[in-house]
Design a protein around this motif. Structure first.
Motif, short mmCIF file in Angstrom:
data_model
loop_
_atom_site.label_atom_id
_atom_site.label_comp_id
_atom_site.label_asym_id
_atom_site.label_seq_id
_atom_site.Cartn_x
_atom_site.Cartn_y
_atom_site.Cartn_z
N CYS A 1 0.80 -1.08 0.48
CA CYS A 1 0.08 0.20 -0.29
C CYS A 1 0.70 1.08 0.40
O CYS A 1 1.66 1.70 0.72
CB CYS A 1 -0.90 0.11 1.27
N LYS A 2 0.36 2.11 -0.65
CA LYS A 2 1.88 3.08 -1.44
C LYS A 2 1.13 4.71 0.08
O LYS A 2 1.79 5.11 -0.10
CB LYS A 2 1.75 4.38 -2.37
N HIS A 3 0.18 4.18 0.45
CA HIS A 3 -0.78 4.92 2.01
C HIS A 3 0.25 4.14 3.12
O HIS A 3 0.60 5.39 3.79
CB HIS A 3 -2.05 4.71 1.81
N CYS A 4 -0.07 3.33 3.36
CA CYS A 4 0.70 3.01 4.41
C CYS A 4 1.59 2.09 5.20
O CYS A 4 1.90 1.39 6.00
CB CYS A 4 -0.68 2.64 5.46
N GLY A 5 1.72 1.59 4.01
CA GLY A 5 2.75 0.79 3.70
C GLY A 5 2.14 -1.42 3.60
O GLY A 5 2.89 -1.88 4.18
N GLY A 6 0.62 -1.13 4.25
CA GLY A 6 0.01 -2.38 4.12
C GLY A 6 0.18 -3.45 3.22
O GLY A 6 0.55 -3.10 1.91
N GLU A 7 -0.19 -4.90 3.73
CA GLU A 7 -0.67 -6.09 2.91
C GLU A 7 -2.00 -5.34 1.35
O GLU A 7 -3.40 -4.44 2.69
CB GLU A 7 -1.09 -6.47 3.31
N ARG B 1 -6.28 -2.80 -3.06
CA ARG B 1 -7.07 -2.23 -2.38
C ARG B 1 -6.03 -2.61 -0.38
O ARG B 1 -5.92 -4.24 -0.77
CB ARG B 1 -8.56 -3.01 -1.99
N CYS B 2 -5.44 -1.51 0.16
CA CYS B 2 -5.14 -2.20 1.86
C CYS B 2 -5.78 -3.26 2.33
O CYS B 2 -7.33 -2.43 2.43
CB CYS B 2 -4.74 -1.70 2.07
N ARG B 3 -5.73 -3.87 2.87
CA ARG B 3 -6.37 -4.78 3.80
C ARG B 3 -6.90 -4.07 5.22
O ARG B 3 -7.69 -4.34 5.75
CB ARG B 3 -6.05 -6.13 4.03
N SER B 4 -5.94 -3.00 6.22
CA SER B 4 -5.06 -2.04 6.62
C SER B 4 -6.62 -0.74 6.28
O SER B 4 -7.46 -0.78 7.44
CB SER B 4 -4.39 -1.63 6.77
N CYS B 5 -5.50 0.06 5.38
CA CYS B 5 -6.61 1.46 5.98
C CYS B 5 -7.60 1.91 4.62
O CYS B 5 -8.19 2.56 3.82
CB CYS B 5 -5.25 2.78 5.39
N HIS B 6 -7.62 0.36 3.87
CA HIS B 6 -8.46 0.05 2.88
C HIS B 6 -8.26 1.32 1.18
O HIS B 6 -9.69 1.84 0.26
CB HIS B 6 -10.35 0.49 2.99
#
Length: 525
Positions: free
Chosen positions: A125-131, A154-159
């Protein structure tokens, strides 16, 4: 799953800026595509036959050629060829039907896979680095810059969504150097044309693509899959991957050829699956497209291509059977050619560091150290770098490991090969000829792990073995006084997902670094 390649990725650009495209990237100007068939399958063939014309652009090929380390590839290819010739004389093999070009093809595959191009599967994720996980294809015209296909993950953390552009423009791919099999095969085929080889872009109807390169010496087309770093194993997809082959079409600026029969060992079953059009319709379309491509060629070139095509058709008449499923669809061939593909074990050059008494100065120490960024060893006994000795030539043995250089993140490290459960690397020291007597041994061994990747380091003499404690990177041993031989072995294993092979790394450092992440210091009486 999250792929940790080296460090957290920087924010991904959707596309190069307009300024960079204008200054650096000049799109290849192709003639208009005129489609004449109503059948969707035949229209796709027309489209691919048209798109491969971009490989012939002189500016594009020149730009690509400058990125290829031709001199290094040629040097490595010569060494590989000498090894084969030496083995052929030793074992009295008479069918050494390979050339320097064949060896350079293998070197280009290895370089492309391990150093030049990067596989993109699981996004960060380019926003939070999540999966993230694939969500859908974008239809936003603001995102569709320089490509008609943008995946949104789509990020599983911040969506939030992270875009993954699927570029086909080769000028852009020479900049981004990442993607999946489409981007890999497209760019690798360009590299082959930049080397002035006859090469074809190969499309398998069940969603995979690769390259074929014509071997002048062997007088046949060689299957080359840059994603897998494999050459001349055409049955891998049917035998090793369990693909139901139906149509495999090869495209170049001069030809379009149905090469399905090279990639199957059961032609009758393949024919049952070919339902996109009548066989006669396909043959007529291929001949018509080929005639258009060769319209402006000289008569001598046309004659050469016709003879080569007829030889290829004769090859297709005989079904080739895989003779070793464990080797993922290996086919029969000359003994020398099997050697180049690892089917006959080549001679291993094992290096032993011999420590003689006259090496030891007033300090009573000898230090051997290795710099991964510069890929060189240095010995403090003579205080100079050891010319020509890279990571492997200074090792006693190694299996399923290689030195990885990430050009995008400017990092270098040693890791195991993709698809291998573990890799091993061993160094050996001979101190038995030294008259001073070994007092102590100090080892500094830097490594990096991600997820559940692991590095096990063992230091052994002929009397005992010692294990580098978990989490530690340095060990001092005073129990080696009676040792005559010392080995240091690292085992790389573990990791998660498609990037598991990168989750255990040795000697990771920035390419600008001059530090030595691996050192062996011997102190003598």
């Amino acid at each position: 799953m999250v792929c940790i390649r080296a460090e957290k990725q920087a924010e991904m650009e959707i596309a190069p800026s307009a300024e960079s495209v204008e200054e650096i990237i000049k799109p290849v100007a192709l003639p208009p595509l005129v489609q004449t068939y109503s059948n969707p399958f035949l229209r796709r063939i027309e489209m691919y036959a048209h798109n491969v014309l971009q490989y012939e652009d002189k500016n594009l090929r020149g730009r690509c050629r400058k990125l290829i380390p031709v001199t290094l590839l040629e040097y490595n290819a010569q060494e590989r060829l000498r090894s084969i010739q030496k083995l052929s004389k030793k074992d009295k093999l008479l069918d050494v039907d390979v050339s320097l070009q064949d060896m350079i093809i293998l070197e280009l595959l290895s370089w492309f896979k391990n150093y030049f191009f990067t596989w993109v599967d699981c996004m960060e994720c380019k926003h939070c680095g999540g999966e993230t996980a694939f969500s859908h294809m974008s239809t936003d015209p603001k995102l569709l810059v320089y490509t008609e296909r943008i995946e949104l993950h789509r990020c599983r953390s911040c969506h939030e969504f992270t875009p993954f552009p699927r570029y086909t423009d080769l000028n852009i791919l020479l900049e981004t150097r990442r993607g999946r099999c489409g981007e890999w095969a497209n760019t690798f085929t360009l590299c082959c044309r930049a080397m002035n080889w006859d090469a074809r872009f190969v499309v398998e109807e069940n969603d995979h693509v690769w390259t074929e390169v014509y071997s002048i010496t062997q007088k046949r087309w060689l299957h080359c899959d840059p994603c897998e770093n494999i050459c001349d194993t055409p049955l891998i997809y049917e035998t090793g991957w369990n693909k139901n082959i139906s149509y495999v079409i090869a495209y170049s600026a001069e030809e379009v050829q149905d090469v399905t029969w090279r990639y199957s060992s059961n032609h009758k079953e393949v024919l049952k699956r070919r339902k996109n059009c009548l066989e006669a319709e396909l043959l007529d379309a291929l001949l018509e497209i080929r005639d258009k491509k060769q319209k402006e060629l000289s008569e001598s070139r046309k004659e050469y291509l016709t003879k080569r095509m007829l030889m290829e058709v004769v090859e297709f008449l005989v079904e080739k059977k895989p003779n070793d499923v464990d080797n993922k669809g290996r086919i029969s061939g000359s003994a020398a050619w099997k050697l180049t593909r690892g089917e006959i074990q080549s001679e291993v050059k094992s290096h032993i560091w011999s420590i003689h008494s006259n090496y030891i100065g007033d300090s009573k120490t000898v230090t051997i150290k290795y710099c991964c960024s510069q890929d060189k060893y240095e010995c403090s006994a003579d205080s100079i770098s050891i010319n020509g000795m890279d990571w492997s030539s200074g090792a006693f043995s190694h299996e399923s490991v290689f030195r990885k250089v990430e050009e995008d993140w400017k990092m270098a490290y040693i890791c195991r090969k993709d698809g291998e459960e573990k890799g091993t690397l061993t160094w050996k020291l001979d101190v038995g000829s030294n008259q001073r007597g070994l007092k102590s041994l100090d080892v500094f061994f830097d490594y990096t792990t991600f997820e559940n990747g692991a590095v096990d380091v063992t230091i052994c003499s002929e009397h005992a073995c010692y294990i580098l404690p978990k989490g530690e990177k340095q060990i001092s041993l005073s129990e080696m006084q009676a040792a005559r031989e010392i080995t240091i072995t690292a085992v790389l294993k573990g990791g998660k997902g498609d990037c598991a092979w990168q989750h255990a790394q040795l000697f990771r450092q920035h390419l600008d670094s001059s530090e030595y992440p691996f050192s062996i210091t011997l102190t003598f009486e």
